[in-house]
Design an enzyme around this catalytic site. Structure first.
Site, short mmCIF file in Angstrom:
data_model
loop_
_atom_site.label_atom_id
_atom_site.label_comp_id
_atom_site.label_asym_id
_atom_site.label_seq_id
_atom_site.Cartn_x
_atom_site.Cartn_y
_atom_site.Cartn_z
N ARG A 54 0.81 -1.15 0.03
CA ARG A 54 0.05 0.09 0.17
C ARG A 54 0.88 1.22 0.00
NH1 ARG A 54 -2.71 -3.95 1.41
NH2 ARG A 54 -0.86 -4.48 2.42
N THR A 55 1.96 1.30 0.99
CA THR A 55 2.51 2.92 1.03
C THR A 55 3.18 2.95 -0.16
OG1 THR A 55 2.54 2.18 3.32
CG2 THR A 55 3.77 3.94 2.63
N LYS A 83 25.56 -3.19 -0.76
CA LYS A 83 27.24 -2.81 -0.70
C LYS A 83 27.90 -2.39 0.40
CE LYS A 83 26.80 -2.59 -5.77
NZ LYS A 83 26.67 -1.18 -6.73
N ARG A 104 11.12 3.97 3.74
CA ARG A 104 10.66 3.05 4.69
C ARG A 104 11.77 2.34 5.08
NH1 ARG A 104 5.78 -1.10 4.71
NH2 ARG A 104 4.53 0.94 5.17
N HIS A 132 4.44 5.87 11.62
CA HIS A 132 4.10 5.57 10.26
C HIS A 132 3.23 6.64 9.91
CE1 HIS A 132 2.85 4.01 6.53
NE2 HIS A 132 2.72 2.94 6.82
N1 CP Z 1 -0.53 -0.03 5.65
C1 CP Z 1 0.88 -0.22 5.24
O1 CP Z 1 1.83 0.20 5.66
O2 CP Z 1 0.98 -1.39 4.26
P1 CP Z 1 2.09 -1.75 3.44
O3 CP Z 1 3.00 -2.43 4.60
O4 CP Z 1 1.58 -2.81 2.69
O5 CP Z 1 2.79 -0.65 2.81
#
Ligand code: CP
Length: 307
Positions: A54-55, A83, A104, A132
């Site tokens: 999703r993100t 590396k 992320r 998040h």
């Molecule tokens: N909600 C969310 O962060 O989903 P993903 O891990 O698929 O990005």
């Protein structure tokens, strides 16, 4: 003024600034065609050191729907991270190519480190078990759209509250609005961490309590925020197996809930929401995933100052 800023923590923006993002998201939802070219010539880098559906995809869809382009990697082994390149050097390099970056990382604080070396806005797309913030923007926009307000709510958070960064960020964000209270439903080993309890809830006199049985509290909730027990955060597989199915929301349990209770989930789900709930109008998690793209469109536009 949001242009040029980083988003690392849900509290980085004031309530007024959040409202600016949500108002723009409203406009985009109303007429997406109006925004087809606002990011023409701009590039978003998605730097994902951890898996995501999703993100990453919603960030990329958001930029493409604004007319911009995307570069990046979806796993570190496909980049020079394999590396031994540092986060600082990666972001300094990416800043030569892109206008904005979403990162992320499995390590808490990595996007903050990146922001210290970056000449472009850095968005935290999830750091370890910590925060998040763009999931929180998604959650807030969903609640605001479907409930009409972000105050006077009783929110139940259920599942893995220890490692669940989406819950930590959401509690941080919703604690800033008036008269919200929380009920935390989790196995004892996965209770909400002390820093959330002390630094966010107790410090701000936010009402909260803990429950071990979902049925005991469902009738009180305006929102039930379900979360997955996260296998990848456990050191011991036996502990994961023992705890993974602690809470499963099904039709029987939904009989205890109010008619207008919203079920949210950041997704992915494993077993914690039965598929039969997808047909229940109170199950809002796929609408939530769609709002995530719109709010990220608004966020990108604001941080780039294209509106
Ligand atoms: N909600 C969310 O962060 O989903 P993903 O891990 O698929 O990005």
């Amino acid at each position: 003024m949001l242009k040029g800023r980083h988003l690392l923590d849900p509290r980085d923006f004031s309530l007024e600034e959040l409202e600016e993002v949500f108002s723009l998201a409203d406009e985009i939802i109303e007429d997406p065609k109006k925004f087809l070219h606002v990011c023409d010539g701009k590039i978003l880098a998605t730097l994902f050191y951890e898996p995501s559906t999703r993100t990453r995809c919603s960030f990329e869809a958001a930029m493409l729907r604004l007319g911009g382009s995307i570069i990046g990697f979806s796993e570190p082994n496909a980049s020079s991270v394999s590396k031994g390149e540092s986060v600082a050097d990666t972001i300094r390099t990416i800043g030569c190519y892109a206008d904005i970056a979403a990162m992320r990382h499995p390590k808490e604080g990595a996007p903050t480190i990146a922001s210290m070396y970056s000449n472009i806005p850095v968005i935290n797309a999830g750091d370890g078990s910590h925060q998040h913030p763009t999931q929180t923007l998604t959650d807030l926009l969903t609640i605001r759209k479907l409930k009409g307000h972000l105050s006077n709510l009783t929110i139940g958070c259920c599942g893995d509250l220890k490692f669940g960064r989406t819950v930590h960020s959401l509690v941080k964000a919703l604690s800033r609005y008036n008269n919200n209270k929380f009920i935390f439903i989790s196995p004892e080993e996965l209770n909400i961490p002390d820093y959330v309890r002390k630094e966010i809830l107790e410090k701000n006199n936010i009402e909260f309590r803990e429950a071990s049985k979902m049925e005991d509290v469902l009738g009180e909730l305006d929102i039930l925020y379900m979360t997955r027990v996260q296998r990848e955060r456990f050191f011991n597989e036996d502990d994961y197996v023992r705890l993974k199915d602690s809470y499963i929301l099904d039709k029987e349990k939904m009989k205890y809930a109010k008619d207008d209770m919203m079920v949210l989930h950041p997704l992915p789900r494993v077993n914690e929401i039965s598929y039969e709930i997808d047909e229940d109008p109170r199950g809002c998690y796929f609408k939530q995933a769609k709002f995530g793209m719109y709010v990220r469109m608004a966020l990108i536009a604001k941080l780039l100052g294209v509106r």
